[in-house]
Design an enzyme around this catalytic site. Structure first.
Site, mmCIF file in Angstrom:
data_model
loop_
_atom_site.group_PDB
_atom_site.id
_atom_site.type_symbol
_atom_site.label_atom_id
_atom_site.label_comp_id
_atom_site.label_asym_id
_atom_site.label_seq_id
_atom_site.Cartn_x
_atom_site.Cartn_y
_atom_site.Cartn_z
ATOM 1 C CG HIS A 24 33.886 24.968 -11.481
ATOM 2 N ND1 HIS A 24 35.168 24.563 -11.286
ATOM 3 C CD2 HIS A 24 33.113 23.949 -11.026
ATOM 4 C CE1 HIS A 24 35.188 23.363 -10.742
ATOM 5 N NE2 HIS A 24 33.957 22.964 -10.591
ATOM 6 C CG HIS A 78 27.926 15.915 -6.315
ATOM 7 N ND1 HIS A 78 28.008 16.788 -5.255
ATOM 8 C CD2 HIS A 78 28.904 16.301 -7.188
ATOM 9 C CE1 HIS A 78 28.997 17.645 -5.477
ATOM 10 N NE2 HIS A 78 29.544 17.382 -6.643
ATOM 11 C CD GLU A 80 30.449 21.124 -8.347
ATOM 12 O OE1 GLU A 80 30.975 20.069 -7.946
ATOM 13 O OE2 GLU A 80 31.120 22.129 -8.710
ATOM 14 C CG ASP A 82 29.042 19.163 -12.444
ATOM 15 O OD1 ASP A 82 28.679 19.516 -11.312
ATOM 16 O OD2 ASP A 82 30.021 18.419 -12.621
ATOM 17 C CG HIS A 145 34.255 17.538 -5.066
ATOM 18 N ND1 HIS A 145 34.465 18.848 -5.424
ATOM 19 C CD2 HIS A 145 33.252 17.100 -5.832
ATOM 20 C CE1 HIS A 145 33.629 19.170 -6.400
ATOM 21 N NE2 HIS A 145 32.892 18.130 -6.664
ATOM 22 C CG ASP A 164 32.116 14.990 -9.089
ATOM 23 O OD1 ASP A 164 31.694 14.963 -10.254
ATOM 24 O OD2 ASP A 164 31.884 15.926 -8.309
ATOM 25 C CE1 TYR A 196 36.369 15.244 -12.716
ATOM 26 C CE2 TYR A 196 36.882 14.124 -10.670
ATOM 27 C CZ TYR A 196 35.972 14.763 -11.486
ATOM 28 O OH TYR A 196 34.684 14.915 -11.070
ATOM 29 C CG HIS A 229 32.393 14.483 -14.649
ATOM 30 N ND1 HIS A 229 31.626 15.371 -15.358
ATOM 31 C CD2 HIS A 229 32.344 14.908 -13.360
ATOM 32 C CE1 HIS A 229 31.137 16.290 -14.543
ATOM 33 N NE2 HIS A 229 31.557 16.028 -13.319
HETATM 34 FE FE1 FEO Z 1 31.249 17.979 -8.084
HETATM 35 FE FE2 FEO Z 1 30.966 16.888 -11.284
HETATM 36 O O1 FEO Z 1 30.511 17.885 -9.757
#
Ligand code: FEO
Length: 404
Positions: A24, A78, A80, A82, A145, A164, A196, A229
Site C-alpha cells: 500500500h 486485526h 486490515e 493483509d 495501529h 502487527d 516498520y 509479519h
Molecule cells: Fe495493519 Fe499487517 O496490517
C-alpha cells in the site's frame, strides 16, 4: 511450504510473499510474510488469516496438520486486508466455528462480509477463552495501529501473538530470530524493525509506552513474541520490547539525515560540504536524494537520525514537489524528538526554503533557523558556507541530543 511448529502443538501456518515490493505504497524490498497460527488443543483454534492471494497457501498449511473443518475458533486480531481477506475462505471450510474479535473489529468486518451467517463473539481486554489445556487472554490495542487491533496471549505457552506489533517486512526461509541472525544478520533484523516502526507505528509512541506498561502491570511472562509479519522472536523477545520502548521514549542515534531533491544539481552540490561539516563535528551523516529513494526508506532514515536537514530548490516560488510530498507524508506520521533545518538553491525570487520551514514547524519539530539559500549555483565560497552551516547544525543536534 508446510506448517512449522513454533511451540508444542502450536504451528505457523502463514505465507511468505517473496515478491511484494509495494505494500500500500510502502516499499518492501525484502518482501514480507503474513503469519497466522494454529493451536491444536481440545478446541482447535486459528489465530488470524492471511492476505487473499495466499488463502490457498494457508489452507494447505493448515491441512498439513489438521482438516480445517475441525477448527472451532477463529481469533481475528486485526481486520486490515493483509490479515483478514481470507476469513471468508476459512469460514467456508468450517462454517460453525466461532469468531472472536473486538467490537470495533466486528463493525469493520461487516463492511467486508455478511456476518449474519457466522457465530461472532466480541471480546475486550482481560477476557479469556479456555480451549482445553490452554487459556487465551485478549488484549485490545486500539490504534496500534487500527481501532480494532488486539493481541492474544497464550498463558500456558508464555506466547504473545502480537499482530502487527513487533513485526517486520521480511520474507525469509527461516521463521525465528536466532535462525535469521545466523543466516543473515542482527543488523538487518534491527533495520527491518526500525523501518516498520518508522513507517507504521511512529504516530503511536505514547500508546505503545502505555500498552507495554499495561502488559508489564499484568505481569505477563513472555518467552516468545509471534507477530503477523516477519520473524518470530524466540531467542530474546525482551530485546524487541526494549527497542520499541526506546523508540517510543525518543531514543535515536546521534546522526543527521540530509534529505533533499534537486533540479540542476545546485541543491545537491550543497550537500557534500554540509555532510563534511557534520562529520567533522563528530556526528554521523547520511544523504538521501528523494527522487532516487523510495519514500519509506527516506522516512526510515529520517527516524533513525536525531537531526534532519531538508534540501529543496525553489520551483515557481515554492518547494520542490518531491520535498513537499515527503514533508506531507512525515506530517501524518507525527514525528517527535527530532530537530530540523532547511537549505536550498534558487534562481530569482526564492521561497522553497521558507516554505520548507513552514512545513517543518507545522509538523512540530524542533527547528534550527535561519536556513541557507544559495543563488543559482554554489561558488567555492558558498561551499565553505555550506560546510559551516552543516557544522553549526551538527553542534545544535548534539546539544539537543543530550536531552534524551
Ligand atoms: Fe495493519 Fe499487517 O496490517
Amino acid at each position: 511450504m508446510k506448517a512449522i511448529r513454533i511451540k508444542e502443538d502450536i504451528y505457523w501456518v502463514g505465507a511468505i510473499d517473496w515478491a511484494v515490493r509495494d505494500f500500500h505504497g510502502y516499499m518492501t524490498p525484502r518482501g514480507t510474510t503474513y503469519n497466522n497460527y494454529l493451536i491444536m488443543d481440545d478446541e482447535i483454534t486459528l489465530l488470524d488469516t492471511v492476505k487473499y492471494d495466499f488463502a490457498e497457501t494457508t489452507i494447505k498449511n493448515i491441512k498439513s496438520v489438521v482438516d480445517p473443518s475441525k477448527i472451532k475458533n477463529l481469533i481475528i486480531n486485526h481486520i486490515e486486508n493483509d490479515h483478514a481477506t481470507s476469513v471468508g475462505d476459512i469460514m467456508q471450510l468450517t462454517p460453525d466455528a466461532t469468531i472472536y474479535i473486538t467490537e470495533k473489529g466486528r463493525k469493520g468486518l461487516e463492511r467486508f462480509y455478511d456476518l449474519a451467517r457466522w457465530n461472532i463473539k466480541t471480546v475486550k481486554t482481560g477476557d479469556t477463552l479456555k480451549i482445553g489445556k490452554r487459556t487465551l487472554l485478549f488484549l485490545e490495542t486500539p490504534m496500534l495501529h487500527w481501532p480494532d487491533s488486539m493481541m492474544t496471549y497464550i498463558k500456558e505457552d508464555k506466547l504473545l501473538i502480537s499482530q502487527d506489533g513487533f513485526g517486520q517486512h521480511i520474507a525469509s526461509a527461516v521463521r525465528f530470530d536466532d535462525e535469521f541472525v545466523t543466516c543473515q544478520s542482527m543488523a538487518e533484523l534491527d533495520d527491518a524493525v526500525v523501518d516498520y516502526y518508522a513507517n507504521i507505528l511512529m504516530p503511536f509512541g505514547q500508546l505503545i509506552k502505555a500498552k507495554i506498561a499495561e502488559v508489564q502491570k499484568l505481569g505477563l511472562d513472555i518467552d516468545m513474541i509471534a507477530p503477523d509479519h516477519g520473524i518470530i522472536w524466540r531467542q530474546n523477545p525482551n530485546k524487541v520490547l526494549q527497542k520499541y520502548l526506546d523508540m517510543a521514549n525518543g531514543k535515536a542515534p546521534l546522526r543527521v539525515a540530509i534529505i533533499y531533491d534537486t533540479m540542476w544539481h545546485s541543491t545537491e552540490m550543497m550537500t557534500s560540504p554540509m555532510m563534511q561539516g557534520i562529520k567533522d563535528e563528530g556526528v554521523e551523516c547520511t544523504v538521501i536524494k528523494l527522487r532516487a529513494t523510495p519514500m519509506s526508506v527516506a522516512i526510515k532514515e529520517f527516524w533513525n537520525s536525531r537531526g534532519c536537514l531538508i534540501g529543496t530548490p525553489t520551483l515557481n516560488n515554492i518547494m520542490y514537489p518531491t520535498v513537499a510530498e515527503f514533508l506531507t507524508h512525515l506530517r501524518g506520521l507525527r514525528p517527535k524528538n527530532r530537530i530540523a533545518g532547511a537549505f536550498g538553491s534558487y534562481g530569482w525570487g526564492g521561497g522553497g526554503v521558507k516554505e520548507a520551514y513552514e512545513e517543518l514547524k507545522r509538523i512540530g519539530l524542533e527547528i534550527v533557523e535561519p536556513g541557507l539559500q544559495i543563488l543559482y549555483k554554489p561558488s567555492l565560497d558558498d561551499e565553505t558556507t555550506c560546510y559551516d552551516f552543516g557544522r553549526a547544525f551538527a553542534k545544535q543536534v548534539k546539544t539537543y541530543h543530550e536531552k534524551f
